[in-house]
Structure formats: C-alpha cells, structure tokens
Design a protein around this motif. Sequence first.
Motif: not given
Length: 441
Positions: A423-441
């Motif tokens: 649960v903790c690992q997925l939460a942290v990587t989800a936050a990273y994916v959100v940041v990455l998505t905004r960066f690549l847009h």
Amino acid sequence: MSDWQIYLVVGVFSVVILVIAFDLIDMAVAALVGTSVLIALGIIGEQDLLATARTAAGPISLLFGGMIVARILATTGLFDLVGDYYLRATGGSGKRFLLLLIVIVAPLCALLPNATTVILLAPIIIRVARALDIDIVPPMILTALLSNAAGLLTLVGDPATFLVGSSIEYLRRASLGGVLAIAVVIPLLPVLMRGIWRTVAPLPPRVARAKLKRPVYAALAVAVLALMMVLFVFGEELPTRIVPPVVAVIASALALLVAYAFKVEPTDRVLRDVDWKTLLFLTCIFCLVQGMAKTGLLQVMSLKLYEVFGTRLTLVALAMICGIGLLSSLLANVPVAAASILMVKGYLVTAEFVPESAMSDQFTQWPAPVIPVFIAMMYGATLGGNATLVGSAANVVAAGICTQEGAPISFGRFLRYGLPLTVCQLAVTAAYVVVLTRFLH
C-alpha cells in the motif's frame, strides 16, 4: 467463450486462491488441480497451452538457471565466506542486519532477476539469521519484497519489467520509482519487523575463518556467476541478442559443466535439489492466467477505461496502479504484466492516441504523454505482487526455501508483511506518476 465458461474460469481461479490462502491444500497441488479442471473441460486447449509456454518459458528459465548456479556455488564455500563477513558487519544488531540486507539486495537485483537474487542470497541470510537467533521467515520475506521493488531499477531486475521494456522504452523515467519503492521500506522496518529491529545478540565466537573450498573450482563457479551478470546487463546489445532467459540457461549449463569436470557432485544430485515444486506451481499459475485472459475480461476492461476516463491519462495511470496492483496480488505479476500490456495498448488505440498498428510488438513510436500509463501499469504489476504469497515468483521462491529449511510461510503471515508495504509503495509511486504525467504534458 460462453458465459458459463467465464463463470467457471473465474470460479476455479477463486477457489484455487482461497484454498492457498487458508492453507487447505499444498499450493502446488491446488494450482495443478485447478489447471487440470480447465484442461479437462476443454476451456484450456492446445493453443492455450502453447501460448502459456511462450509466456512462461522466460520466467521459468530464469528461475531454473538461478537455482542451478546457486546450487553449484553452495559447494564452493562462497556462501559461508560472505555470510561470515555479513554476520560480523551486523555486530549482533538486528537493526543493522535488516539495513545491510537492503544494501545487499537492491544493487544485486539491478543486475540479476529478482527470484534469482532470492535464491543466491538465501543461504547467506539464513546463516546470519540463525547465528543471531532470529526467525528466518521475516528476513526471507523482506528479501523477496525488496527484490521485487529493486526489480524496477533495470530491465533485467524482474521478468515483468523485461516484458514491458520489450514493448516500450520507459526505464529511463521509471527507475526512480524503484528507488522510491525501496526507500519506503526503511521507515516501515521498525514497525513491520519490530522484534528483529530491537534484537541485540552476542556474536558467536569465531572458530575458524571461512574459506573457499577448492580455489580453482570456486573461481570458475564465480566466473560463471560473473558472466551471467554481465550478459544479463549487456546480452541484448550483442549482435546475437542474448535475452535474460537464455543467459540463465547458458549459465546453468556452464555451472553444471564446471561441477562435472571437478567431480564435486553427481549431476543427478544437483538436478534433484532443484525446487521443482515452485517451478510447477508457477507454470500452473501461468495456465490459470491464460484461462482468465481467454475470457475476454481484459478487452472489456480496455473499453471500460475509455468509457470511464476518456482521454484523461493521469486518471488512467492511477487506475492502472490500483487495478493492476490488485490483480497482481491475486495472480502472479509476470503473466498479469504480459496480459496488461495488451489492455493498455487496446485503450490507447481506442482513445486514438496511437494507430491500430500499435497493437503489434514492433511498434515503437509512442507519444511522450502515454509513457506514464505504461509506467503506472508496471508499478502496479511489480509492486502489487508484494502483497501476497502468490503475487510474484520471488515470493514463491522465498516460501519454498523456508519450507525446505523447516519454517514454512503461510499465506496469512506473508500478507501481514506484504500488504502494508505494498500500500505504501503504490501510494508513493502513484504520486511520482502524477508528477511525471504533468511533466510530460
């Protein structure tokens, strides 16, 4: 496939998982019976078995090769030597034992597949744990969980990353998620493994310094391991393109040849010690997943993704982490990753981000904004496998080793460690994916 067949496949798979979860039947027997039922009823046919063989051959070859190489190395005294240094480095501290475990597993799993890492390190970890009078189960579970997370660092770290990496070049941006997933483990150790963390034990007296047996033989065996690690990293860059499963088979052949040449042990004894039960279990799980894929549920999920989220890629990526993470906790993560690749591609085609030709394995022209969706799927598949005993090959291998050592791991006990961490690992990587998505847009 008719409705009753779909219900039957889902029912059989659910029964197999429940039987394993409640320790009613040995997990290999449960998986084999479930597979046999689907074959007997004609739901899994010859073509399905061939498709399963294509998907399972890589991971099974990696495991088999790792088991053989580890078995040969065990006869050299290398594990005793490394274990002695590890034990002295702990100073009798359980806290230091766990932290050093992270330091050892993470970089090694960047060069070797995760289950192979577990196989190679198990004799060392078990030796040190017993010297400190520590239950071997928690550190072996931790080794599996760490190897799954560290598998995100490179393409060879996990068979699932190899599958996705073959479909899309993503690791340049995805590796940081692996670093974050490993970092999350550290603050959780005092909570999840409180007893070991607080352990302070006197070191046993050193009777004699461990030494390598038969130095020339040991050097050749270690050379085989070194060659395997180099080819894991650079094999695909060679003109002949040697992929990791082939590397594992070549290494196992060389290791057996070295042992045979020095007459250390008969080949049949080495092969008899291979954990065939684990290999059988994973093969049957691949067959069950093939039956699930045949129901068409993944294709339906592709359409549902578009119906619910449209072209909002950030929400799709988060849905991938949660949904695929859940699936990987119930199924083995490698076949889930293999099936999920098609689901993600199907969604991207439906949403018109890419042309129909993107469904082929040769397509490489992926737009930057869609990369986070693949990365999220990979995080969900790999880290979701940490939740349960059957979630990844590394977990099953760790359980098999503990059983051989007289300390079997139950489904519930693994869940107590794996679920909170996942649960903790997925939460942290989800936050990273959100940041990455905004960066690549």
